[in-house]
Structure formats: structure tokens, C-alpha cells
Scaffold this motif. Structure first.
Motif, PDB file in Angstrom:
ATOM      1  N   ALA A 279     -10.889   5.234  -6.993  1.00  0.00           N
ATOM      2  CA  ALA A 279     -11.738   5.348  -5.801  1.00  0.00           C
ATOM      3  C   ALA A 279     -11.388   4.295  -4.753  1.00  0.00           C
ATOM      4  O   ALA A 279     -12.262   3.680  -4.146  1.00  0.00           O
ATOM      5  CB  ALA A 279     -13.219   5.243  -6.189  1.00  0.00           C
ATOM      6  N   SER A 280     -10.086   4.082  -4.552  1.00  0.00           N
ATOM      7  CA  SER A 280      -9.614   3.122  -3.554  1.00  0.00           C
ATOM      8  C   SER A 280      -9.202   3.874  -2.291  1.00  0.00           C
ATOM      9  O   SER A 280      -8.560   4.922  -2.373  1.00  0.00           O
ATOM     10  CB  SER A 280      -8.415   2.333  -4.084  1.00  0.00           C
ATOM     11  OG  SER A 280      -8.783   1.560  -5.209  1.00  0.00           O
ATOM     12  N   PRO A 281      -9.545   3.350  -1.126  1.00  0.00           N
ATOM     13  CA  PRO A 281      -9.181   4.038   0.125  1.00  0.00           C
ATOM     14  C   PRO A 281      -7.682   3.963   0.387  1.00  0.00           C
ATOM     15  O   PRO A 281      -7.003   3.035  -0.043  1.00  0.00           O
ATOM     16  CB  PRO A 281      -9.974   3.273   1.191  1.00  0.00           C
ATOM     17  CG  PRO A 281     -10.175   1.905   0.603  1.00  0.00           C
ATOM     18  CD  PRO A 281     -10.306   2.111  -0.872  1.00  0.00           C
ATOM     19  N   SER A 282      -7.155   4.936   1.100  1.00  0.00           N
ATOM     20  CA  SER A 282      -5.754   4.962   1.491  1.00  0.00           C
ATOM     21  C   SER A 282      -5.634   4.636   2.978  1.00  0.00           C
ATOM     22  O   SER A 282      -6.577   4.839   3.747  1.00  0.00           O
ATOM     23  CB  SER A 282      -5.142   6.343   1.220  1.00  0.00           C
ATOM     24  OG  SER A 282      -5.180   6.657  -0.165  1.00  0.00           O
TER      25      SER A 282
ATOM     26  N   PHE B 209       6.896   8.246  -5.092  1.00  0.00           N
ATOM     27  CA  PHE B 209       6.123   7.018  -5.288  1.00  0.00           C
ATOM     28  C   PHE B 209       4.814   7.080  -4.503  1.00  0.00           C
ATOM     29  O   PHE B 209       3.774   6.613  -4.963  1.00  0.00           O
ATOM     30  CB  PHE B 209       6.935   5.800  -4.839  1.00  0.00           C
ATOM     31  CG  PHE B 209       8.202   5.588  -5.607  1.00  0.00           C
ATOM     32  CD1 PHE B 209       8.178   5.046  -6.883  1.00  0.00           C
ATOM     33  CD2 PHE B 209       9.419   5.941  -5.052  1.00  0.00           C
ATOM     34  CE1 PHE B 209       9.345   4.848  -7.590  1.00  0.00           C
ATOM     35  CE2 PHE B 209      10.597   5.749  -5.758  1.00  0.00           C
ATOM     36  CZ  PHE B 209      10.565   5.206  -7.032  1.00  0.00           C
ATOM     37  N   GLY B 210       4.872   7.652  -3.298  1.00  0.00           N
ATOM     38  CA  GLY B 210       3.661   7.782  -2.487  1.00  0.00           C
ATOM     39  C   GLY B 210       2.627   8.667  -3.158  1.00  0.00           C
ATOM     40  O   GLY B 210       1.432   8.368  -3.148  1.00  0.00           O
ATOM     41  N   LEU B 211       3.087   9.770  -3.756  1.00  0.00           N
ATOM     42  CA  LEU B 211       2.162  10.672  -4.456  1.00  0.00           C
ATOM     43  C   LEU B 211       1.540   9.975  -5.659  1.00  0.00           C
ATOM     44  O   LEU B 211       0.336  10.123  -5.939  1.00  0.00           O
ATOM     45  CB  LEU B 211       2.917  11.929  -4.904  1.00  0.00           C
ATOM     46  CG  LEU B 211       2.076  12.990  -5.625  1.00  0.00           C
ATOM     47  CD1 LEU B 211       0.938  13.477  -4.736  1.00  0.00           C
ATOM     48  CD2 LEU B 211       2.959  14.161  -6.053  1.00  0.00           C
ATOM     49  N   GLU B 212       2.342   9.192  -6.363  1.00  0.00           N
ATOM     50  CA  GLU B 212       1.831   8.423  -7.510  1.00  0.00           C
ATOM     51  C   GLU B 212       0.733   7.448  -7.060  1.00  0.00           C
ATOM     52  O   GLU B 212      -0.282   7.283  -7.736  1.00  0.00           O
ATOM     53  CB  GLU B 212       2.989   7.659  -8.150  1.00  0.00           C
ATOM     54  CG  GLU B 212       2.609   6.820  -9.351  1.00  0.00           C
ATOM     55  CD  GLU B 212       3.805   6.042  -9.870  1.00  0.00           C
ATOM     56  OE1 GLU B 212       3.741   4.794  -9.892  1.00  0.00           O
ATOM     57  OE2 GLU B 212       4.811   6.680 -10.232  1.00  0.00           O
ATOM     58  N   SER B 213       0.941   6.827  -5.888  1.00  0.00           N
ATOM     59  CA  SER B 213      -0.053   5.899  -5.350  1.00  0.00           C
ATOM     60  C   SER B 213      -1.341   6.621  -4.989  1.00  0.00           C
ATOM     61  O   SER B 213      -2.439   6.101  -5.207  1.00  0.00           O
ATOM     62  CB  SER B 213       0.522   5.185  -4.124  1.00  0.00           C
ATOM     63  OG  SER B 213      -0.433   4.327  -3.549  1.00  0.00           O
TER      64      SER B 213
ATOM     65  N   ASP C 134       0.846  -1.194   0.000  1.00  0.00           N
ATOM     66  CA  ASP C 134       0.000   0.000   0.000  1.00  0.00           C
ATOM     67  C   ASP C 134       0.881   1.244   0.000  1.00  0.00           C
ATOM     68  O   ASP C 134       1.944   1.277   0.631  1.00  0.00           O
ATOM     69  CB  ASP C 134      -0.904   0.010   1.235  1.00  0.00           C
ATOM     70  CG  ASP C 134      -2.038  -1.004   1.122  1.00  0.00           C
ATOM     71  OD1 ASP C 134      -2.639  -1.104   0.044  1.00  0.00           O
ATOM     72  OD2 ASP C 134      -2.305  -1.703   2.115  1.00  0.00           O
ATOM     73  N   HIS C 135       0.412   2.276  -0.700  1.00  0.00           N
ATOM     74  CA  HIS C 135       1.140   3.549  -0.828  1.00  0.00           C
ATOM     75  C   HIS C 135       2.511   3.369  -1.498  1.00  0.00           C
ATOM     76  O   HIS C 135       3.346   4.266  -1.440  1.00  0.00           O
ATOM     77  CB  HIS C 135       1.324   4.222   0.543  1.00  0.00           C
ATOM     78  CG  HIS C 135       0.048   4.729   1.137  1.00  0.00           C
ATOM     79  ND1 HIS C 135      -0.401   6.018   0.956  1.00  0.00           N
ATOM     80  CD2 HIS C 135      -0.883   4.100   1.894  1.00  0.00           C
ATOM     81  CE1 HIS C 135      -1.553   6.181   1.605  1.00  0.00           C
ATOM     82  NE2 HIS C 135      -1.868   5.027   2.166  1.00  0.00           N
ATOM     83  N   GLN C 136       2.733   2.203  -2.105  1.00  0.00           N
ATOM     84  CA  GLN C 136       4.016   1.902  -2.756  1.00  0.00           C
ATOM     85  C   GLN C 136       5.196   2.110  -1.793  1.00  0.00           C
ATOM     86  O   GLN C 136       6.260   2.593  -2.176  1.00  0.00           O
ATOM     87  CB  GLN C 136       4.200   2.725  -4.029  1.00  0.00           C
ATOM     88  CG  GLN C 136       3.160   2.436  -5.099  1.00  0.00           C
ATOM     89  CD  GLN C 136       3.540   2.934  -6.478  1.00  0.00           C
ATOM     90  OE1 GLN C 136       3.566   2.186  -7.445  1.00  0.00           O
ATOM     91  NE2 GLN C 136       3.835   4.213  -6.600  1.00  0.00           N
ATOM     92  N   LEU C 137       4.988   1.711  -0.541  1.00  0.00           N
ATOM     93  CA  LEU C 137       6.024   1.830   0.471  1.00  0.00           C
ATOM     94  C   LEU C 137       7.117   0.786   0.256  1.00  0.00           C
ATOM     95  O   LEU C 137       6.902  -0.234  -0.405  1.00  0.00           O
ATOM     96  CB  LEU C 137       5.415   1.640   1.863  1.00  0.00           C
ATOM     97  CG  LEU C 137       4.511   2.770   2.372  1.00  0.00           C
ATOM     98  CD1 LEU C 137       3.642   2.273   3.517  1.00  0.00           C
ATOM     99  CD2 LEU C 137       5.346   3.971   2.812  1.00  0.00           C
ATOM    100  N   TYR C 138       8.271   1.047   0.821  1.00  0.00           N
ATOM    101  CA  TYR C 138       9.282   0.007   0.946  1.00  0.00           C
ATOM    102  C   TYR C 138       8.799  -0.992   1.998  1.00  0.00           C
ATOM    103  O   TYR C 138       8.041  -0.637   2.913  1.00  0.00           O
ATOM    104  CB  TYR C 138      10.608   0.585   1.443  1.00  0.00           C
ATOM    105  CG  TYR C 138      11.415   1.389   0.450  1.00  0.00           C
ATOM    106  CD1 TYR C 138      12.498   0.818  -0.219  1.00  0.00           C
ATOM    107  CD2 TYR C 138      11.132   2.735   0.212  1.00  0.00           C
ATOM    108  CE1 TYR C 138      13.273   1.559  -1.103  1.00  0.00           C
ATOM    109  CE2 TYR C 138      11.895   3.491  -0.675  1.00  0.00           C
ATOM    110  CZ  TYR C 138      12.964   2.901  -1.330  1.00  0.00           C
ATOM    111  OH  TYR C 138      13.735   3.633  -2.209  1.00  0.00           O
TER     112      TYR C 138
END
Length: 334
Positions: free
Chosen positions: A316-319, A304-308, A196-200
Motif C-alpha cells: 500500500a505504498s504510493p507510486s 523492473f518497473g512492473l515488479e515495483s 522509486d519504481h526501481q528506475l536507473y
């Protein structure tokens, strides 16, 4: 006008219907969010599966269950002489790609997403006295391990030269800022996913059998997604971000045949595995083991987080948390 009587699902954004065409008919716009029946069914199924926590085991009981499973599946002699990772891998993908009727009753057990703040971490936690004596470790060794950045309890909220942006989050998110444990068994697996959020992410194998990893780099993520879309076009037509909800495994051979680069490694006890932003990965365990994982976010993750965030907004996916709030709180940190 008719246009004013059209209602749109707040989750998938795909279903649009006249209110008077619904069953039962809707006479006025509801307050708050409205979800179509298909999205409600998906949520109900997720809730049902989440509520089924399975059988509770002590670690000793789970070990006995794993031994019985391996004996039943591979035979007494194979278990006694040892089972190679290659043999386990071949059996795993055979069941995925060419299952037999006998495979339908192959029940695999695992303990996943175990909250270390409630059940304890495999690493000593800062501010806590270890509940179990670590054999051969001096007080100084324990202190060094407690303070080390390689201690997964420290990495998500690291400050200083090795800062993680997640340090600015006001509240903990289990599995993101605090580690989760997994007790695996032969064939227990995670299907293709990315963080999620393209995290490491970082995972440590504490003890037991190897964990086999398959990874597709972020540069080929779209190719992997296209493979799933070609396999299940109806699913993705209604929900372009359906891969987040799917529990479907595609073999490395199937992906590579479609031109997707797939890399593999075997993680043994005492080894760390790090996944990078946007990369997809899948895993399966080669026997009883214990792994622990958490996320982290060095400054280079912000893009990457902003892209996610943009991707979540589009579908329309929750974060899990507010990216903008994280930026503001990080800017306020001294």
C-alpha cells in the motif's frame, strides 16, 4: 455484525480495529481514506521535517561554513595539510557505530533536492542561453554539450536509439525527469535507499570533493532488507516496507558480516555514477562538492518497473506515476 464495524488503515493495512474501540469512537465509515494514528504521526513528522528548510546560504557563505566545520572537527593543521578520504571515512563510520557525546552536537549541512528548473543546472539546458560564461568553451563546445545525451537534462526523456521510457510521461517529476542538484559538505550523506519504481539513476560530480558510494546489487537486496528487519523487528512487523521511510545507516562491515555483498567507489569531479534497477546504495561526501542526478528508463527497465508496482500494491505504498498509463502513452508514441 462485528465484522462490518472493523476499519482498516489505508496506508499500512496492518491496523484493524472496531470503530467503537477507537478514541474517539467512530459511529460511521468515513468517506475517502482513513489512516491510523501511527501513520498520521509518521506523516506529521515527515511534514514537519520537510517544512524545516534550514538556513539559506549563498555558495560563498556555504563554502565558509564548510571550512569552519572542517577546521573545528579535524583541526587547523589537518585542514592545512589535507585530510585523506580514508581518514574521513573512518571518522564517519565511527560516529555511526560508536558515537561519543561530542558527536551528538556534530551538525552537518547540505543543500539537497535543489530543483534545476528553478535554480539552474550545471549543464547547459536546451533552448536556454547559459547565464554564466563557460571559461575556455567555444559556442560549438556549448552546443555539443547542450545536445549531448550525457547532459543530464536530456537523458530522462531521450528519444531515438537511446530511448528512455520516461519520455512518455505527460508531466515532469522533479528529480526523476528533471535533474536535482546537491551541494554537499563533509559527512553529509544519504542513508540506504533504492530508486522509486526501481528506475536507473545517473549522478555527475561537477566540482569539489569526492563522493563515496556503497552499493548492494539487486540480487542481494532481500539480504540487506533482512538485516534491517533483524535490527528493528518491531518497526517492520507493523510496516513491511518501512525501509522507504527509515533514516538509519548500517555500516558496510555490519552488512558484510551478515553475508551481504557491498561494493564501494569514490566519485571525483568529472565522473558519472550509474545505479541499476533494484540496487541499494548509500553515500557520504568528503567535503564541499556539487553533484547532479536524474533518473532514466531504457526499455529493459519495464520488467523492473512492473515488479515495483506489485511491491507498492502489496505494501500500500504510493507510486510517483502510473506504470500502466506510461505503457499506454508509450504505445501511442509514433
Amino acid at each position: 455484525t462485528d465484522a462490518k464495524r472493523v476499519i482498516v488503515c489505508c496506508r499500512c493495512r496492518m491496523l484493524r480495529s472496531h470503530m467503537y474501540c477507537l478514541t474517539p469512537k467512530m459511529t460511521s465509515v468515513p468517506s475517502g481514506e482513513w489512516f491510523c494514528q501511527e501513520c498520521k504521526d509518521v506523516e506529521d513528522e515527515v511534514r514537519r521535517l520537510s517544512a524545516d528548510e534550514g538556513h539559506e546560504y549563498t555558495l560563498g557563505e556555504f563554502n565558509d561554513a564548510c571550512i569552519e566545520f572542517d577546521k573545528a572537527f579535524f583541526g587547523e593543521e589537518a585542514k592545512r595539510t589535507g585530510i585523506s578520504i580514508q581518514a574521513i571515512e573512518e571518522c564517519f563510520w565511527r560516529m555511526v557505530e560508536e558515537p561519543t557525546p561530542a558527536d551528538d552536537v556534530c551538525e552537518v549541512k547540505c543543500g539537497s533536492c535543489i530543483d534545476t528548473t528553478r535554480h539552474g543546472s550545471g549543464f547547459p539546458r536546451p533552448g536556454e542561453t547559459p547565464k554564466v560564461k563557460i571559461e575556455g568553451a567555444s559556442a560549438e563546445n556549448v552546443k555539443q554539450c547542450t545536445e549531448s545525451l550525457w547532459n543530464l537534462n536530456n537523458i530522462a526523456r531521450a528519444n531515438g536509439d537511446q530511448v528512455s521510457m520516461l519520455a512518455a510521461l505527460k508531466e515532469d517529476v522533479v528529480g526523476v525527469t528533471t535533474p536535482c542538484l546537491e551541494i554537499g559538505s563533509t559527512f553529509s550523506s544519504t542513508t540506504w535507499r533504492r530508486e522509486d519504481h526501481q528506475l536507473y539513476s545517473i549522478t555527475y560530480n561537477h566540482w569539489g570533493a569526492a563522493k563515496t558510494w556503497y552499493s548492494v546489487p539487486a540480487s542481494a537486496a532481500e539480504q540487506l532488507e533482512n538485516c534491517f528487519k533483524n535490527l528493528m523487528p518491531d518497526v517492520f512487523e507493523d510496516n513491511p516496507d518501512a525501509l522507504k521511510r527509515l533514516f538509519t545507516m548500517l555500516s558496510p562491515n555490519a552488512l558484510m558480516a551478515a553475508g551481504v555483498p557491498v561494493y564501494t567507489l569514490e566519485q571525483y569531479p568529472g565522473e558519472y555514477v550509474v545505479t541499476y534497477p533494484g540496487a541499494y546504495y548509500a553515500t557520504f561526501n568528503c567535503g564541499l562538492n556539487c553533484t547532479e542526478s536524474v533518473n532514466f528508463a531504457p526499455p529493459d527497465w519495464l520488467a523492473f518497473g512492473l515488479e515495483s508496482v506489485e511491491r507498492n500494491r502489496l505494501h500500500a505504498s504510493p507510486s510517483l506515476f502510473s506504470h500502466d498509463q506510461l505503457l499506454c502513452d508509450s504505445a501511442e508514441e509514433p
